[in-house]
Design a protein around this motif. Sequence first.
Motif, PDB file in Angstrom:
ATOM      1  N   VAL A   1       8.765  16.322   5.092  1.00  0.00           N
ATOM      2  CA  VAL A   1       7.777  16.562   4.148  1.00  0.00           C
ATOM      3  C   VAL A   1       7.676  15.017   3.026  1.00  0.00           C
ATOM      4  N   HIS A   2       8.955  14.856   2.914  1.00  0.00           N
ATOM      5  CA  HIS A   2       9.142  13.502   2.134  1.00  0.00           C
ATOM      6  C   HIS A   2       8.453  12.340   2.580  1.00  0.00           C
ATOM      7  N   VAL A   3       8.858  12.365   4.103  1.00  0.00           N
ATOM      8  CA  VAL A   3       8.195  11.151   4.709  1.00  0.00           C
ATOM      9  C   VAL A   3       6.624  11.152   4.789  1.00  0.00           C
ATOM     10  N   ASN A   4       6.100  12.237   5.044  1.00  0.00           N
ATOM     11  CA  ASN A   4       4.727  12.639   4.793  1.00  0.00           C
ATOM     12  C   ASN A   4       4.126  12.224   3.491  1.00  0.00           C
ATOM     13  N   LEU A   5       4.933  12.205   2.553  1.00  0.00           N
ATOM     14  CA  LEU A   5       4.486  11.952   0.980  1.00  0.00           C
ATOM     15  C   LEU A   5       4.301  10.476   1.077  1.00  0.00           C
ATOM     16  N   MET A   6       5.309   9.857   1.634  1.00  0.00           N
ATOM     17  CA  MET A   6       5.314   8.343   1.571  1.00  0.00           C
ATOM     18  C   MET A   6       4.146   7.819   2.239  1.00  0.00           C
ATOM     19  N   ILE A   7       3.701   8.527   3.311  1.00  0.00           N
ATOM     20  CA  ILE A   7       2.531   8.087   4.235  1.00  0.00           C
ATOM     21  C   ILE A   7       1.297   8.305   3.427  1.00  0.00           C
ATOM     22  N   LEU A   8       1.332   9.261   2.632  1.00  0.00           N
ATOM     23  CA  LEU A   8       0.229   9.666   1.844  1.00  0.00           C
ATOM     24  C   LEU A   8       0.017   8.495   0.605  1.00  0.00           C
ATOM     25  N   GLU A   9       1.028   8.133  -0.244  1.00  0.00           N
ATOM     26  CA  GLU A   9       0.792   7.217  -1.057  1.00  0.00           C
ATOM     27  C   GLU A   9       0.889   5.833  -0.785  1.00  0.00           C
ATOM     28  N   ALA A  10       1.675   5.430   0.381  1.00  0.00           N
ATOM     29  CA  ALA A  10       1.714   4.135   0.702  1.00  0.00           C
ATOM     30  C   ALA A  10       0.214   3.621   1.235  1.00  0.00           C
ATOM     31  N   ARG A  11      -0.307   4.707   1.835  1.00  0.00           N
ATOM     32  CA  ARG A  11      -1.641   4.674   2.537  1.00  0.00           C
ATOM     33  C   ARG A  11      -2.638   4.433   1.231  1.00  0.00           C
ATOM     34  N   MET A  12      -2.673   5.254   0.287  1.00  0.00           N
ATOM     35  CA  MET A  12      -3.485   5.230  -0.669  1.00  0.00           C
ATOM     36  C   MET A  12      -3.368   4.041  -1.597  1.00  0.00           C
ATOM     37  N   GLN A  13      -2.187   3.578  -1.883  1.00  0.00           N
ATOM     38  CA  GLN A  13      -2.072   2.093  -2.414  1.00  0.00           C
ATOM     39  C   GLN A  13      -2.588   1.075  -1.796  1.00  0.00           C
ATOM     40  N   ALA A  14      -2.397   1.053  -0.600  1.00  0.00           N
ATOM     41  CA  ALA A  14      -2.983   0.106   0.471  1.00  0.00           C
ATOM     42  C   ALA A  14      -4.791  -0.015   0.196  1.00  0.00           C
ATOM     43  N   GLU A  15      -5.207   1.183   0.125  1.00  0.00           N
ATOM     44  CA  GLU A  15      -6.750   1.255   0.112  1.00  0.00           C
ATOM     45  C   GLU A  15      -7.105   0.936  -1.338  1.00  0.00           C
ATOM     46  N   LEU A  16      -6.371   1.314  -2.509  1.00  0.00           N
ATOM     47  CA  LEU A  16      -6.888   0.835  -3.567  1.00  0.00           C
ATOM     48  C   LEU A  16      -6.734  -0.653  -3.739  1.00  0.00           C
ATOM     49  N   LEU A  17      -5.454  -1.392  -3.230  1.00  0.00           N
ATOM     50  CA  LEU A  17      -5.463  -2.762  -3.309  1.00  0.00           C
ATOM     51  C   LEU A  17      -6.449  -3.690  -2.704  1.00  0.00           C
ATOM     52  N   TYR A  18      -7.022  -3.153  -1.486  1.00  0.00           N
ATOM     53  CA  TYR A  18      -8.121  -3.784  -1.045  1.00  0.00           C
ATOM     54  C   TYR A  18      -9.270  -3.780  -2.104  1.00  0.00           C
ATOM     55  N   ALA A  19      -9.547  -2.426  -2.224  1.00  0.00           N
ATOM     56  CA  ALA A  19     -10.864  -2.184  -3.093  1.00  0.00           C
ATOM     57  C   ALA A  19     -10.636  -2.782  -4.326  1.00  0.00           C
ATOM     58  N   LEU A  20      -9.505  -2.697  -5.335  1.00  0.00           N
ATOM     59  CA  LEU A  20      -9.449  -3.424  -6.721  1.00  0.00           C
ATOM     60  C   LEU A  20      -9.483  -4.797  -6.173  1.00  0.00           C
ATOM     61  N   ARG A  21      -8.942  -5.389  -5.563  1.00  0.00           N
ATOM     62  CA  ARG A  21      -9.035  -6.816  -5.093  1.00  0.00           C
ATOM     63  C   ARG A  21     -10.584  -7.274  -4.949  1.00  0.00           C
ATOM     64  N   THR A  22     -11.184  -6.562  -4.208  1.00  0.00           N
ATOM     65  CA  THR A  22     -12.597  -6.766  -3.871  1.00  0.00           C
ATOM     66  C   THR A  22     -13.452  -6.577  -5.265  1.00  0.00           C
ATOM     67  N   VAL A  23     -13.100  -5.736  -6.022  1.00  0.00           N
ATOM     68  CA  VAL A  23     -13.855  -5.483  -7.308  1.00  0.00           C
ATOM     69  C   VAL A  23     -13.553  -6.495  -8.235  1.00  0.00           C
ATOM     70  N   ASN A  24     -12.398  -6.911  -8.052  1.00  0.00           N
ATOM     71  CA  ASN A  24     -11.921  -8.388  -8.994  1.00  0.00           C
ATOM     72  C   ASN A  24     -12.684  -9.374  -8.675  1.00  0.00           C
ATOM     73  N   ARG A  25     -12.831  -9.562  -7.475  1.00  0.00           N
ATOM     74  CA  ARG A  25     -13.422 -10.778  -7.048  1.00  0.00           C
ATOM     75  C   ARG A  25     -14.884 -10.843  -7.224  1.00  0.00           C
ATOM     76  N   TYR A  26     -15.868  -9.470  -7.050  1.00  0.00           N
ATOM     77  CA  TYR A  26     -16.901  -9.394  -7.697  1.00  0.00           C
ATOM     78  C   TYR A  26     -17.219  -9.710  -9.152  1.00  0.00           C
ATOM     79  N   ASN A  27     -16.358  -9.029  -9.909  1.00  0.00           N
ATOM     80  CA  ASN A  27     -16.345  -9.412 -11.349  1.00  0.00           C
ATOM     81  C   ASN A  27     -16.231 -10.736 -11.625  1.00  0.00           C
ATOM     82  N   MET A  28     -15.426 -11.342 -11.030  1.00  0.00           N
ATOM     83  CA  MET A  28     -15.411 -12.802 -11.317  1.00  0.00           C
ATOM     84  C   MET A  28     -16.532 -13.710 -11.044  1.00  0.00           C
ATOM     85  N   THR A  29     -17.358 -13.313 -10.081  1.00  0.00           N
ATOM     86  CA  THR A  29     -18.495 -14.091  -9.595  1.00  0.00           C
ATOM     87  C   THR A  29     -19.658 -13.507 -10.464  1.00  0.00           C
ATOM     88  N   ASN A  30     -19.413 -12.514 -11.418  1.00  0.00           N
ATOM     89  CA  ASN A  30     -20.889 -11.931 -11.990  1.00  0.00           C
ATOM     90  C   ASN A  30     -20.673 -12.067 -13.485  1.00  0.00           C
TER      91      ASN A  30
END
Length: 418
Positions: free
Chosen positions: A389-418
């Motif tokens: 179950v602990h391994v599955n928790l890491m799958i949950l969190e590492a995946r979520m962090q990865a999605e957020l990294l892509y999304a927040l980097r994109t938001v930041n780039r958008y922010n900088m050009t507006n």
Amino acid sequence: MGYHPSYLDHFLKTQSFILRGDGPLPYDYRHYIAIMAAGRHQCSYLISLQKQEFILQGGDPAWLKGLTYIPQKLRNLYDINKILAHQPWLLNKSHIEKLTKGKDSWSLAEVVQAIVILAHFHSLCSFVFSCGVNQELDQAGGYRYQTSEEVHRAVALNANSNSKTEPKAIPIVNDTRQDWKQSSLASPPSPTEPEVGITTIMQRMKTLSEQTQECTPVELTKRFENVENQSAELIAVGPEPQETPADIGIFVDDSLFMYHDFAKRGDHEISTFRVQDYSWDDHGYSLVNRLYNDVGNLLDDKFKTAYNLTYYTMGGRTDVDTSRFRRAIWNYIQCLLGIRHDDYDYGEINQLLERTLKTFIKSACCYPQRVTKKDYDRVLREFKHSEKVHVNLMILEARMQAELLYALRTVNRYNMTN
């Protein structure tokens, strides 16, 4: 999650805040966004729970007839939902711009809250399926892996009854943990390859910790690409999904859009996401905190708890430093999504994670709806249920962090050009 109380506490606080705490989105929108996210992985268990919550929050019942019945503003979020769930590296500034300009526009704060909800529920699907909470659709009963005795009993009951049971009823079962423990003890051996035992893994961790030779940056890059290319050769567990069930399909658009191996992306203008250029600690955390009142603190606590969680045990062994094994799992999950930690030697992944475990991680992370009881039993056979179950928790969190990294980097780039 009850096996890991310190983590569960952070998980519940975060989920409660994003669904019920302060934030720019109306409560019914939040639960509908959760339904849209769970739909990407056909997770009937989460869809069912969020439909109930949506109604409790005064949501319009007509929206539950499907995506064609919802306001255009919500509909406009669907592209981001689809991309984040399966190929987050495709997200770009134009997706954010489309939401924040013109009619039915979103504020940037609303976009960020929606992104957090989407990432939370996409990754929660991974946990739900990999822990067997969401039963395969063709099996009688409920939302967890059942014992064979229960399956026979359910079949017998159905044969004696003409009345149809409510398909969305979620059975409350008190002995789930015990069933799982027993099922894990009886794990079948893999016919294709012997599992690397805990003793071997411990020995390899010891050897790695004693190595003093530094790798050159060129060699580190080569080792990352090697692991990335190997991961592309792994076939996900389970059969190709059949047609989406009608009661889920109404919340799904473009069901053929799925995970595609980052190493095979074709468009090499999309480069590997390097954590040294945009990391959670240095960039993502502060941006999400600024745009969505302090949610960054909750997410940060949750990520750190999942990453650092240890009881210094491995199977029956005690006093084990598991940090290398845990880091290999975390970094392998993010490697599947095209994220590279520059300071990490990816050669360690091949030393510590065997092929069956990598296949399970890839399936749970990228194709969670395909994971079955058999797949869960086939990996980490010497480990306790709570450790799996602990391994599955890491799958949950590492995946979520990865999605957020892509999304927040994109938001930041958008922010900088507006």
